[in-house]
Design a protein around this motif. Structure first.
Motif, PDB file in Angstrom:
ATOM      1  N   TYR A 117       0.861  -1.264   0.053  1.00 53.28           N
ATOM      2  CA  TYR A 117      -0.069   0.136  -0.202  1.00 53.28           C
ATOM      3  C   TYR A 117       0.977   1.174   0.079  1.00 53.28           C
ATOM      4  CZ  TYR A 117      -3.463  -3.281   1.664  1.00 53.28           C
ATOM      5  OH  TYR A 117      -4.330  -4.204   2.029  1.00 53.28           O
ATOM      6  N   GLU A 118       0.330   2.423  -0.308  1.00 49.68           N
ATOM      7  CA  GLU A 118       0.980   3.607  -0.234  1.00 49.68           C
ATOM      8  C   GLU A 118       1.666   4.041   0.949  1.00 49.68           C
ATOM      9  OE1 GLU A 118       0.476   8.465  -1.640  1.00 49.68           O
ATOM     10  OE2 GLU A 118      -1.257   6.836  -1.995  1.00 49.68           O
ATOM     11  N   GLY A 119       2.814   4.297   1.379  1.00 49.97           N
ATOM     12  CA  GLY A 119       3.443   4.517   2.435  1.00 49.97           C
ATOM     13  C   GLY A 119       4.084   3.450   3.018  1.00 49.97           C
ATOM     14  N   TYR A 120       4.245   2.352   2.358  1.00 46.87           N
ATOM     15  CA  TYR A 120       4.872   0.885   2.695  1.00 46.87           C
ATOM     16  C   TYR A 120       5.852   0.631   1.668  1.00 46.87           C
ATOM     17  CZ  TYR A 120       1.495   0.508   6.501  1.00 46.87           C
ATOM     18  OH  TYR A 120       0.872   0.467   7.741  1.00 46.87           O
ATOM     19  N   THR A 121       6.910  -0.041   1.832  1.00 44.53           N
ATOM     20  CA  THR A 121       7.670  -0.434   1.043  1.00 44.53           C
ATOM     21  C   THR A 121       8.004  -1.990   0.758  1.00 44.53           C
ATOM     22  OG1 THR A 121       9.953  -0.010  -0.297  1.00 44.53           O
ATOM     23  CG2 THR A 121       9.830   0.083   2.150  1.00 44.53           C
ATOM     24  N   LEU A 122       8.306  -2.727  -0.058  1.00 43.96           N
ATOM     25  CA  LEU A 122       8.193  -4.226  -0.220  1.00 43.96           C
ATOM     26  C   LEU A 122       9.734  -4.587   0.454  1.00 43.96           C
ATOM     27  CD1 LEU A 122       6.573  -6.437  -1.321  1.00 43.96           C
ATOM     28  CD2 LEU A 122       8.123  -6.453  -3.317  1.00 43.96           C
ATOM     29  N   ASN A 123       9.534  -5.497   1.226  1.00 45.94           N
ATOM     30  CA  ASN A 123      10.789  -5.774   2.019  1.00 45.94           C
ATOM     31  C   ASN A 123      11.609  -6.753   0.936  1.00 45.94           C
ATOM     32  OD1 ASN A 123      10.555  -4.665   4.542  1.00 45.94           O
ATOM     33  ND2 ASN A 123       9.112  -6.118   5.217  1.00 45.94           N
ATOM     34  N   ALA A 124      12.945  -7.164   1.335  1.00 44.29           N
ATOM     35  CA  ALA A 124      13.728  -7.858   0.757  1.00 44.29           C
ATOM     36  C   ALA A 124      13.289  -9.305   0.353  1.00 44.29           C
ATOM     37  CB  ALA A 124      15.217  -8.317   1.209  1.00 44.29           C
ATOM     38  N   CYS A 147       5.734  -5.913   3.897  1.00 43.58           N
ATOM     39  CA  CYS A 147       5.781  -4.609   3.554  1.00 43.58           C
ATOM     40  C   CYS A 147       6.230  -3.984   5.106  1.00 43.58           C
ATOM     41  CB  CYS A 147       4.670  -3.984   3.004  1.00 43.58           C
ATOM     42  SG  CYS A 147       4.035  -4.757   1.375  1.00 43.58           S
ATOM     43  N   SER A 148       7.050  -2.900   4.770  1.00 44.44           N
ATOM     44  CA  SER A 148       7.364  -2.015   6.033  1.00 44.44           C
ATOM     45  C   SER A 148       6.792  -0.582   5.756  1.00 44.44           C
ATOM     46  CB  SER A 148       8.915  -2.083   6.285  1.00 44.44           C
ATOM     47  OG  SER A 148       9.211  -3.419   6.619  1.00 44.44           O
ATOM     48  N   ALA A 149       6.439   0.165   6.616  1.00 48.33           N
ATOM     49  CA  ALA A 149       6.072   1.527   6.466  1.00 48.33           C
ATOM     50  C   ALA A 149       7.338   2.453   6.343  1.00 48.33           C
ATOM     51  CB  ALA A 149       5.346   1.925   7.835  1.00 48.33           C
ATOM     52  N   THR A 150       7.057   3.223   5.356  1.00 47.51           N
ATOM     53  CA  THR A 150       8.284   4.065   4.716  1.00 47.51           C
ATOM     54  C   THR A 150       7.827   5.338   5.429  1.00 47.51           C
ATOM     55  OG1 THR A 150       6.716   4.823   2.620  1.00 47.51           O
ATOM     56  CG2 THR A 150       8.737   3.214   2.390  1.00 47.51           C
ATOM     57  N   ASP A 151       8.857   6.328   5.595  1.00 45.29           N
ATOM     58  CA  ASP A 151       8.911   7.638   5.942  1.00 45.29           C
ATOM     59  C   ASP A 151       8.007   8.449   4.892  1.00 45.29           C
ATOM     60  OD1 ASP A 151       9.027  10.295   6.995  1.00 45.29           O
ATOM     61  OD2 ASP A 151      11.132  10.453   6.961  1.00 45.29           O
ATOM     62  N   ARG A 156       7.766  13.035  -0.671  1.00 46.10           N
ATOM     63  CA  ARG A 156       6.709  12.074  -0.817  1.00 46.10           C
ATOM     64  C   ARG A 156       5.506  12.633  -0.181  1.00 46.10           C
ATOM     65  NH1 ARG A 156       8.443   6.726  -1.104  1.00 46.10           N
ATOM     66  NH2 ARG A 156       6.252   6.161  -0.048  1.00 46.10           N
ATOM     67  N   HIS A 157       5.246  13.873   0.331  1.00 45.67           N
ATOM     68  CA  HIS A 157       4.119  14.483   0.762  1.00 45.67           C
ATOM     69  C   HIS A 157       3.635  15.797  -0.087  1.00 45.67           C
ATOM     70  CE1 HIS A 157       5.722  17.719   3.101  1.00 45.67           C
ATOM     71  NE2 HIS A 157       6.722  16.726   3.142  1.00 45.67           N
ATOM     72  N   ASP A 158       2.437  16.089  -0.008  1.00 47.53           N
ATOM     73  CA  ASP A 158       1.933  17.403  -0.586  1.00 47.53           C
ATOM     74  C   ASP A 158       1.698  18.413   0.455  1.00 47.53           C
ATOM     75  OD1 ASP A 158      -0.125  16.105  -0.040  1.00 47.53           O
ATOM     76  OD2 ASP A 158      -0.902  16.187  -2.031  1.00 47.53           O
ATOM     77  N   CYS A 159       2.052  18.451   1.485  1.00 50.89           N
ATOM     78  CA  CYS A 159       1.784  19.438   2.700  1.00 50.89           C
ATOM     79  C   CYS A 159       2.813  20.856   2.461  1.00 50.89           C
ATOM     80  CB  CYS A 159       2.213  18.731   4.099  1.00 50.89           C
ATOM     81  SG  CYS A 159       1.157  17.606   4.388  1.00 50.89           S
ATOM     82  N   ALA A 160       1.867  22.021   2.587  1.00 48.96           N
ATOM     83  CA  ALA A 160       2.519  23.140   2.275  1.00 48.96           C
ATOM     84  C   ALA A 160       3.443  23.494   3.521  1.00 48.96           C
ATOM     85  CB  ALA A 160       1.393  24.255   2.067  1.00 48.96           C
ATOM     86  N   GLN A 161       3.225  23.067   4.654  1.00 44.65           N
ATOM     87  CA  GLN A 161       4.274  23.738   5.871  1.00 44.65           C
ATOM     88  C   GLN A 161       4.642  22.433   6.738  1.00 44.65           C
ATOM     89  OE1 GLN A 161       2.291  26.895   7.952  1.00 44.65           O
ATOM     90  NE2 GLN A 161       2.415  28.363   6.269  1.00 44.65           N
ATOM     91  N   VAL A 162       3.638  21.649   7.251  1.00 47.51           N
ATOM     92  CA  VAL A 162       4.093  20.854   8.262  1.00 47.51           C
ATOM     93  C   VAL A 162       3.485  19.209   7.759  1.00 47.51           C
ATOM     94  CG1 VAL A 162       4.206  20.053  10.499  1.00 47.51           C
ATOM     95  CG2 VAL A 162       4.326  22.561  10.159  1.00 47.51           C
ATOM     96  N   CYS A 163       4.461  18.468   7.752  1.00 45.39           N
ATOM     97  CA  CYS A 163       3.950  16.925   7.468  1.00 45.39           C
ATOM     98  C   CYS A 163       3.781  16.184   8.897  1.00 45.39           C
ATOM     99  CB  CYS A 163       4.660  16.228   6.543  1.00 45.39           C
ATOM    100  SG  CYS A 163       4.496  14.508   6.079  1.00 45.39           S
ATOM    101  N   LEU A 164       2.882  15.458   9.222  1.00 49.49           N
ATOM    102  CA  LEU A 164       2.813  14.856  10.366  1.00 49.49           C
ATOM    103  C   LEU A 164       2.574  13.216   9.832  1.00 49.49           C
ATOM    104  CD1 LEU A 164       0.199  17.054  12.173  1.00 49.49           C
ATOM    105  CD2 LEU A 164       2.717  16.972  12.513  1.00 49.49           C
ATOM    106  N   ASP A 193       1.231   6.321  10.839  1.00 47.93           N
ATOM    107  CA  ASP A 193       1.233   4.775  10.572  1.00 47.93           C
ATOM    108  C   ASP A 193       1.267   4.522   9.246  1.00 47.93           C
ATOM    109  OD1 ASP A 193       1.061   1.972  11.119  1.00 47.93           O
ATOM    110  OD2 ASP A 193      -1.105   2.030  11.249  1.00 47.93           O
ATOM    111  N   GLY A 194       2.287   4.595   8.524  1.00 44.83           N
ATOM    112  CA  GLY A 194       2.220   4.559   7.038  1.00 44.83           C
ATOM    113  C   GLY A 194       1.747   5.522   6.067  1.00 44.83           C
ATOM    114  N   SER A 195       0.873   6.521   6.828  1.00 46.24           N
ATOM    115  CA  SER A 195       0.252   7.563   5.966  1.00 46.24           C
ATOM    116  C   SER A 195       0.636   9.079   6.655  1.00 46.24           C
ATOM    117  CB  SER A 195      -1.011   7.409   6.093  1.00 46.24           C
ATOM    118  OG  SER A 195      -1.699   8.390   5.230  1.00 46.24           O
ATOM    119  N   TYR A 196       0.110  10.007   6.424  1.00 49.89           N
ATOM    120  CA  TYR A 196       0.459  11.450   6.844  1.00 49.89           C
ATOM    121  C   TYR A 196      -0.764  12.260   6.911  1.00 49.89           C
ATOM    122  CZ  TYR A 196       0.570  13.111   2.075  1.00 49.89           C
ATOM    123  OH  TYR A 196       0.255  13.523   0.897  1.00 49.89           O
TER     124      TYR A 196
END
Length: 354
Positions: free
Chosen positions: A259-266, A271-275, A281-289, A292-295
């Motif tokens: 899923y979006e926000g996760y990356t495939l492991n070796a 899958c593991s949650a990505t930053d 990776r995000h479209d926030c104008a000021q602050v990204c929070l 759990d795999g999303s923002y």
């Protein structure tokens, strides 16, 4: 020979050890049996072998269930002793049907489609009726080969044997040359590997089956009702794959995705949650929070999040209740300063007036 493999058989040798067979001749019969075993693909799942010895009585030397390796069979054959007297060939064939070709004695069930074969080796004329017994054996699906030596009665051999007779009746002048029959039997029991010849019509996989063949499919494909062609199966159906999050069917196989926000492991499965707040990776104008795999997006102090949940707008810092100035609030971009009315001066706390 690469296209030729001995097909599985339930094979019973019936050997004549009547008085007319001299001891040194009987030894040659035993050598013939051993050489025959060398040409066969012997084993529990391939060709099983039994040996019967007869004269006026019949002795089962070993049934089909006893030995599954060549060395043990040949060792047992070396210890066989002649019975002398009489040539009760009909009795021997009847005994094979009653006592050897049974599942208890090691014959495989009819559903296995393993050919039942008898090779009778004799040098004389039967002293009992063989015609009816041999006919009932053939009706029961037993293929009979008759090997005559020296004084053997050719008419009796032909009565015993299966059709076509020219493929089931053999004759040699003496026991001294009986070994030359091994190559004949080897050719007879050699099933052509149709898969190796390339004359089959299987779309994907050909599996040799005796003198015939069956079709099969690669992993991820299923055999169609025509038993020849294959169709891809849904490898992403529940329980068919090992993907942690998303399964993508791909040419009879599958690949895993996340899923979006996760990356495939070796391991290419989990899958593991990505930053999700990493730059780009995000479209926030000021602050990204991170969440759990999303923002989600936030704003700096003095700004408020717009309805699009991405951009921010400056707020009026001097609006009532938003500041702590006693008398006058002066906006300064995102911040504010306090001031006093004329005739008052700002105290050191920068908020109250005197």
């Amino acid at each position: 020979d690469a296209a030729c493999k001995n097909r599985p058989l339930d094979l019973v040798f019936i050997i004549d050890s009547s008085r007319s067979v001299r001891p040194e001749e009987f030894e040659k019969v035993k050598i013939f049996l051993s050489k025959m075993i060398d040409t066969l693909d012997v084993g529990e799942r391939t060709t099983r072998v039994a040996v019967m010895n007869y004269a006026s009585t019949v002795k089962v030397e070993f049934p089909l269930r006893t030995y599954f390796d060549k060395a043990s069979m040949k060792e047992a054959i070396s210890h066989i002793e002649p019975l002398s007297a009489g040539t009760m060939t009909g009795l021997a064939i009847q005994t094979a049907m009653d006592e050897v070709f049974t599942e208890e004695m090691g014959t495989r069930p009819a559903t296995f489609n393993i050919p039942k074969v008898v090779i009778v080796v004799t040098d004389g004329r039967p002293q009992d009726q063989v015609q009816d017994v041999a006919a009932s054996a053939r009706t029961a699906g037993i293929e009979i080969y008759a090997v005559g030596v020296d004084r053997a009665d050719m008419q009796s051999l032909r009565i015993m044997a299966s059709e076509p007779l020219d493929e089931h009746v053999f004759y040699v002048e003496t026991y001294g040359v009986i070994e030359k029959l091994t190559s004949k039997f080897r050719e007879t029991f050699c099933a052509v590997n149709v898969c190796a010849l390339g004359t089959h019509d299987c779309e994907q996989v050909c599996v040799s089956n005796g003198g015939s063949y069956l079709c099969d499919c690669y992993e991820g494909y299923a055999l169609n009702p025509d038993k020849r062609t294959c169709s891809a199966v849904d490898m992403c159906a529940p329980g068919r794959h090992e993907c942690d999050q998303i399964c993508v069917s791909h040419n009879g196989s599958y690949v895993c995705e996340c899923y979006e926000g996760y990356t495939l492991n070796a391991d290419k499965k989990t899958c593991s949650a990505t930053d999700t707040c990493a730059p780009g990776r995000h479209d926030c104008a000021q602050v990204c929070l991170r969440n759990d795999g999303s923002y989600s997006c936030g704003c700096f102090e003095g700004y408020t999040l717009n309805p699009d949940k991405k951009t921010c707008s400056a707020v009026d810092m001097c609006a009532p209740g938003r500041h702590d100035c006693e008398q006058v609030c002066v906006r300064d971009d995102l911040f504010y300063t306090c001031d006093c009315y004329q005739g008052y001066t700002l105290n050191p706390d920068k908020k109250t007036c005197s």
